[in-house]
Motif scaffolding. Structure first.
Motif, PDB file in Angstrom:
ATOM      1  N   UNK A 573       0.926  -1.279  -0.019  1.00 51.91           N
ATOM      2  CA  UNK A 573       0.082  -0.073   0.052  1.00 51.91           C
ATOM      3  C   UNK A 573       0.703   1.279   0.057  1.00 51.91           C
ATOM      4  N   UNK A 574       2.308   1.046   0.145  1.00 46.04           N
ATOM      5  CA  UNK A 574       3.052   2.337   0.130  1.00 46.04           C
ATOM      6  C   UNK A 574       4.265   2.120  -0.905  1.00 46.04           C
ATOM      7  N   UNK A 575       4.178   1.105  -1.740  1.00 50.80           N
ATOM      8  CA  UNK A 575       5.212   0.965  -2.758  1.00 50.80           C
ATOM      9  C   UNK A 575       6.678   0.278  -2.234  1.00 50.80           C
ATOM     10  N   UNK A 576       6.475  -0.719  -1.396  1.00 49.77           N
ATOM     11  CA  UNK A 576       7.552  -1.439  -0.902  1.00 49.77           C
ATOM     12  C   UNK A 576       8.036  -2.159  -2.120  1.00 49.77           C
ATOM     13  N   UNK A 577       9.496  -2.213  -2.269  1.00 52.20           N
ATOM     14  CA  UNK A 577      10.032  -2.824  -3.351  1.00 52.20           C
ATOM     15  C   UNK A 577      11.308  -3.964  -2.535  1.00 52.20           C
ATOM     16  N   UNK A 578      11.577  -5.286  -3.320  1.00 53.28           N
ATOM     17  CA  UNK A 578      12.520  -6.009  -2.672  1.00 53.28           C
ATOM     18  C   UNK A 578      13.552  -6.032  -4.125  1.00 53.28           C
ATOM     19  N   UNK A 579      13.751  -4.955  -4.720  1.00 52.51           N
ATOM     20  CA  UNK A 579      14.496  -4.671  -5.852  1.00 52.51           C
ATOM     21  C   UNK A 579      14.658  -5.924  -7.025  1.00 52.51           C
ATOM     22  N   UNK A 580      13.419  -6.612  -7.180  1.00 46.92           N
ATOM     23  CA  UNK A 580      13.288  -7.345  -8.164  1.00 46.92           C
ATOM     24  C   UNK A 580      13.493  -8.875  -7.808  1.00 46.92           C
ATOM     25  N   UNK A 581      13.535  -8.995  -6.381  1.00 46.63           N
ATOM     26  CA  UNK A 581      13.815 -10.464  -5.890  1.00 46.63           C
ATOM     27  C   UNK A 581      12.526 -10.809  -5.605  1.00 46.63           C
ATOM     28  N   UNK A 582      12.238 -12.055  -6.244  1.00 50.52           N
ATOM     29  CA  UNK A 582      10.987 -12.717  -6.123  1.00 50.52           C
ATOM     30  C   UNK A 582      10.993 -13.813  -5.356  1.00 50.52           C
ATOM     31  N   UNK A 583      11.914 -13.827  -4.202  1.00 46.34           N
ATOM     32  CA  UNK A 583      12.122 -14.971  -3.478  1.00 46.34           C
ATOM     33  C   UNK A 583      12.917 -14.763  -2.200  1.00 46.34           C
ATOM     34  N   UNK A 584      12.461 -13.743  -1.516  1.00 50.63           N
ATOM     35  CA  UNK A 584      13.444 -13.056  -0.427  1.00 50.63           C
ATOM     36  C   UNK A 584      13.425 -13.955   0.810  1.00 50.63           C
ATOM     37  N   UNK A 585      13.110 -15.221   0.723  1.00 51.52           N
ATOM     38  CA  UNK A 585      13.002 -15.956   1.929  1.00 51.52           C
ATOM     39  C   UNK A 585      14.238 -15.957   2.597  1.00 51.52           C
ATOM     40  N   UNK A 586      15.335 -15.727   2.277  1.00 52.30           N
ATOM     41  CA  UNK A 586      16.841 -15.649   2.984  1.00 52.30           C
ATOM     42  C   UNK A 586      17.055 -14.282   3.174  1.00 52.30           C
ATOM     43  N   UNK A 587      16.513 -13.241   3.061  1.00 56.01           N
ATOM     44  CA  UNK A 587      16.967 -11.833   3.082  1.00 56.01           C
ATOM     45  C   UNK A 587      16.294 -11.327   4.471  1.00 56.01           C
ATOM     46  N   UNK A 588      17.198 -11.400   5.363  1.00 58.17           N
ATOM     47  CA  UNK A 588      16.624 -10.629   6.477  1.00 58.17           C
ATOM     48  C   UNK A 588      17.413  -9.136   6.696  1.00 58.17           C
ATOM     49  N   UNK A 589      17.216  -8.339   5.791  1.00 52.04           N
ATOM     50  CA  UNK A 589      17.761  -7.109   5.805  1.00 52.04           C
ATOM     51  C   UNK A 589      16.762  -6.029   4.965  1.00 52.04           C
ATOM     52  N   UNK A 590      17.439  -4.958   4.573  1.00 49.26           N
ATOM     53  CA  UNK A 590      16.213  -4.115   3.921  1.00 49.26           C
ATOM     54  C   UNK A 590      15.686  -4.325   2.565  1.00 49.26           C
ATOM     55  N   UNK A 591      16.325  -5.683   1.938  1.00 49.44           N
ATOM     56  CA  UNK A 591      15.361  -6.219   0.832  1.00 49.44           C
ATOM     57  C   UNK A 591      13.743  -6.547   1.237  1.00 49.44           C
ATOM     58  N   UNK A 592      13.758  -7.107   2.548  1.00 49.37           N
ATOM     59  CA  UNK A 592      12.737  -7.393   3.074  1.00 49.37           C
ATOM     60  C   UNK A 592      12.034  -6.448   3.892  1.00 49.37           C
ATOM     61  N   UNK A 593      12.435  -5.799   4.626  1.00 45.15           N
ATOM     62  CA  UNK A 593      12.120  -5.002   5.644  1.00 45.15           C
ATOM     63  C   UNK A 593      11.384  -4.047   4.809  1.00 45.15           C
ATOM     64  N   UNK A 594      10.296  -3.469   5.858  1.00 44.79           N
ATOM     65  CA  UNK A 594       9.238  -2.358   5.263  1.00 44.79           C
ATOM     66  C   UNK A 594       9.850  -1.031   5.356  1.00 44.79           C
ATOM     67  N   UNK A 595      10.020  -0.333   4.271  1.00 46.99           N
ATOM     68  CA  UNK A 595      10.698   1.106   4.138  1.00 46.99           C
ATOM     69  C   UNK A 595       9.606   2.082   4.616  1.00 46.99           C
ATOM     70  N   UNK A 596       9.520   2.623   5.738  1.00 54.48           N
ATOM     71  CA  UNK A 596       8.527   3.543   6.165  1.00 54.48           C
ATOM     72  C   UNK A 596       8.807   4.850   5.758  1.00 54.48           C
ATOM     73  N   UNK A 597       9.869   5.215   5.227  1.00 48.36           N
ATOM     74  CA  UNK A 597      10.181   6.321   4.720  1.00 48.36           C
ATOM     75  C   UNK A 597       9.407   6.959   3.490  1.00 48.36           C
ATOM     76  N   UNK A 598       8.852   5.752   2.798  1.00 45.71           N
ATOM     77  CA  UNK A 598       7.874   5.826   1.604  1.00 45.71           C
ATOM     78  C   UNK A 598       6.915   6.732   1.917  1.00 45.71           C
ATOM     79  N   UNK A 599       6.399   6.506   3.103  1.00 52.02           N
ATOM     80  CA  UNK A 599       5.103   7.562   3.331  1.00 52.02           C
ATOM     81  C   UNK A 599       5.286   8.874   3.260  1.00 52.02           C
ATOM     82  N   UNK A 600       6.626   9.283   3.316  1.00 53.63           N
ATOM     83  CA  UNK A 600       6.963  10.761   3.280  1.00 53.63           C
ATOM     84  C   UNK A 600       6.960  11.236   1.515  1.00 53.63           C
ATOM     85  N   UNK A 601       6.875  10.287   0.680  1.00 53.46           N
ATOM     86  CA  UNK A 601       6.810  10.690  -0.740  1.00 53.46           C
ATOM     87  C   UNK A 601       5.553  10.785  -1.308  1.00 53.46           C
TER      88      UNK A 601
END
Length: 751
Positions: A573-601
């Motif tokens: 609902x706020x445009x989260x991206x995984x940078x094109x990773x469609x299987x981020x099951x092993x990405x415990x980092x910014x690839x998977x975490x929700x970027x709340x700064x998007x709400x400021x855009x």
């Protein structure tokens, strides 16, 4: 070629009588601690239950099902890690049990189970391996420390002859390397909790990851981010309330382990679909501690969500465990009774694998069925949850080999007085033969509807040859679910899920970009049905960026205006991206975490506001969340049908129109004589709506249907606009040709 028997004899001869080579035993085993006996105790309930003894002595009763075992030792650990072994001498109906005085909540424990080592017949007992109690209510061990060194394997991993590697027993002690169960005592009666109990038809589900949703949230104290307490924090709950969802569906929170191939690449299992403890909240998501504190923290999270009117649904993985196949570790069930818990092949050394994860739980076995149902009831009655989404549910519905909708698992759930009352969602497939079962689960169940996902994605990328399938999906998928008393809410509609592209990536990438996973692109689906809008990945070209935002508005509007239960993925609902990773099951980092700064855009903020507005519209209008399928027949005195379809000419669609390519489709939803009654027992009356979906890339006219359908129409949503404030309120007369923007949804209220 040598026979299996000859291979077995050769391996045992080389390994010695104990079944392990000298390299695996010399200097490796510590002297066994002294063992004492327990009081008889009771065979039920299974697990560790703190209570007064028969003579008033305080202590804990331990009970473990281990059907084929020859002996069971309870292993107690103090704060310094010193082990005390207690023989369980009582055996009742294959349950080993005993009462140990003085063992209080917070005490760590495990089991050593003795029996034959004969992998060729499926027997893999090895008392050198400390085993986690399947009924442990808490597990002491942190997210990073639970690795898989050689000592945690029942077989010798470095045996030179790989064809018999898993048959050579490893006698090294695994206790220093595995998490322990924790004795927990919590008599919370939930008297102050008020469950929301939202009807299925009124539900809007929000799939989220406890850690990923809270890890970067600026309003949550840093020490609480990534935890149950973080999700319970008012800043997290506020977002859910403002969005308007009625339930959170949490990615797995049962205690899970990491796969060896991930650990060797410096990664871990982030999603958690690798369970090892079906009663224990995953310890790494606790801010308050891991020696039982995680249980109370989880309950407080549930209470906070309930207080906000939000239900809690758990994504559960009862189809397989973290012990993998014959080359996997020995952590719990494999060492307790391998043949009793897992499906084995005719060659009992091998595992039947309907899950793609190396093993499949043998749900037909009474003890396995009991483990699963006891776990489910525990999470409902003692942990406060409101429902479950079953990963690879078809694997649970297999009787002997085939998927069977009269299987023991489904039959037991249907008659259980606790479980039949909660929300049950099936992922209606597994990877085995005949495993795709969309539309086949019995009436008690709802299902993830991937047919909906495919049709909606294909329509908005211009790949549908005609609109027949889309019509079914928008109106509740009656072709799949209109049988046996099932209703439209049997269909959980979704465009994205945790597994695959995020919504933003769906309109930004045409191929997966999973390089960070380290699997050379072998992982993740190649069937993404995505369209990058003219450029692969992120771009500075504003024309493409604006088109992508419009496509997101189209996809979300379609989802939230469709009949059935919508499911959103956290961050879409706020445009989260995984940078094109469609299987981020092993990405415990910014690839998977929700970027709340998007709400400021501004663009992403507008997407959030539109999503919230559409959900609110859905809550206000029962015609958008029908409890019964459309009939297509007149229901009112003026002859209007409850559902009608229109071409861009403003004419009702004929059979030929359904088979022809169409860029635009009009769906008329009548709010008159909706089946059912309101809370006062009166007939349900609502506004009527016309939803127009236009997937063409250029503006086009659409003639609004005239009387008797309407005299006038008021614009409610127009996704051709970035900001919606200027669009609603515009009124058009019936019969007029309105201009549809290229690739847009227009929702009009009948006046």
């Amino acid at each position: 070629m040598t026979s299996a028997a000859e291979q077995r004899a050769a391996a045992q001869g080389r390994a010695g009588q104990g079944g392990a080579p000298a390299a695996a035993t010399a200097g490796a085993r510590r002297p066994e601690p002294p063992a004492t006996a327990a009081r008889p105790g009771a065979p039920t309930p299974l697990g560790a239950r703190f209570r007064p003894g028969p003579d008033g002595t305080e202590g804990t009763n331990f009970a473990l099902w281990a059907g084929g075992a020859e002996a069971v030792q309870l292993c107690l650990f103090d704060d310094a890690g010193r082990e005390t072994r207690v023989r369980l001498t009582e055996l009742t109906h294959e349950i080993w049990h005993g009462f140990v005085p003085g063992v209080r909540p917070g005490r760590r424990y495990g089991y050593r189970v003795h029996g034959r080592w004969d992998p060729w017949t499926g027997a893999r007992w090895n008392p050198a391996k400390l085993l986690l109690d399947p009924y442990a209510r808490a597990v002491d061990g942190d997210y990073a420390a639970f690795g898989l060194p050689p000592e945690v394997y029942g077989h010798v991993r470095d045996w030179p002859e790989q064809h018999v590697a898993d048959t050579v027993r490893d006698d090294r002690d695994s206790a220093p390397f595995v998490p322990k169960g924790v004795v927990v005592h919590d008599d919370d009666d939930w008297a102050d909790d008020r469950r929301p109990r939202t009807p299925w038809a009124d539900s809007v589900i929000y799939e989220l990851h406890v850690r990923g949703f809270t890890k970067l949230h600026p309003g949550i104290p840093e020490e609480l981010r990534g935890t149950y307490a973080g999700l319970a924090h008012p800043a997290a709950v506020e977002h859910l309330v403002r969005l308007g969802v009625t339930a959170v569906e949490l990615l797995p929170v049962h205690q899970f382990a990491h796969e060896d191939h991930l650990l060797r690449r410096g990664l871990g299992n982030y999603w958690g679909y690798n369970s090892i403890g079906y009663f224990a909240p995953h310890a790494a998501y606790a801010a308050s501690g891991t020696t039982g504190e995680q249980v109370g923290e989880f309950k407080r999270m549930v209470r906070a969500l309930h207080a906000a009117g939000i239900e809690v649904i758990l994504d559960v993985v009862y189809n397989h465990t973290a012990e993998a196949g014959e080359l996997g570790p020995t952590l719990s069930l494999k060492g307790i009774d391998n043949r009793g818990y897992y499906r084995l092949q005719d060659d009992a050394r091998r595992y039947a694998d309907y899950t793609g994860c190396g093993n499949t739980l043998h749900v037909v076995q009474p003890q396995v069925l009991r483990l699963i149902t006891d776990s489910l009831r525990y999470w409902v009655t003692e942990m406060g949850v409101d429902g479950f989404r079953f990963d690879l549910a078809a694997a649970l519905a297999r009787s002997m080999h085939d998927v069977d909708m009269l299987s023991p698992f489904l039959a037991v759930i249907a008659q259980d007085p606790v479980l039949r009352r909660v929300k049950l969602i099936a992922e209606p497939w597994d990877i085995g033969s005949g495993g795709y079962q969309v539309g086949a689960f019995p009436p008690l169940w709802t299902e993830w509807n991937d047919r909906y996902r495919g049709a909606v994605r294909d329509f908005w990328r211009g790949a549908l040859p005609d609109v027949r399938d889309l019509g079914y999906r928008l109106s509740g998928s009656s072709d799949l679910y209109a049988w046996g008393g099932r209703r439209p809410y049997a269909s959980v509609n979704f465009v994205t899920a945790h597994d695959g592209f995020t919504l933003r990536d769906l309109v930004s990438y045409e191929r997966k970009h999973n390089e960070a996973n380290g699997e050379q692109g072998r992982d993740g689906s190649d069937d993404n049905r995505s369209w990058n809008c003219g450029a692969e990945g992120e771009t500075d070209e504003e024309r493409i960026r604006a088109l992508r935002r419009r496509q997101l508005r189209n996809l979300l509007s379609t989802l939230l205006l469709s009949t059935g239960v919508p499911m959103l993925v956290a961050g879409d609902e706020l445009g989260r991206t995984q940078r094109g990773n469609n299987n981020a099951y092993c990405q415990d980092n910014e690839i998977s975490w929700l970027d709340w700064s998007l709400l400021a855009e501004p663009g992403w903020r507008a997407l959030f506001e539109l999503t919230s507005r559409l959900i609110a519209l859905r809550h206000r209008h029962p015609v958008l969340r029908r409890r019964a399928f459309f009939s297509g027949r007149p229901h009112s005195a003026d002859g209007l049908r409850d559902l009608a379809w229109f071409t861009a000419r403003g004419e009702e669609m004929t059979e030929g129109d359904w088979y022809a390519p169409a860029a635009a489709l009009g769906m008329y939803l009548s709010g008159r004589d909706i089946p059912g009654r309101d809370e006062r027992g009166a007939p349900i009356l609502d506004d009527s709506f016309l939803a127009v979906l236009h997937a063409g890339d250029r503006p086009a006219p659409f003639v609004l249907p005239g009387p008797p359908w309407a005299d006038r129409y008021e614009v409610v949503v127009d996704t051709s606009r970035e900001e919606q404030a200027a669009a609603p309120g515009v009124v058009h007369r019936a019969g007029a040709a309105v201009s549809l923007g290229g690739r847009a949804v227009l929702l009009l209220r009948v006046l």
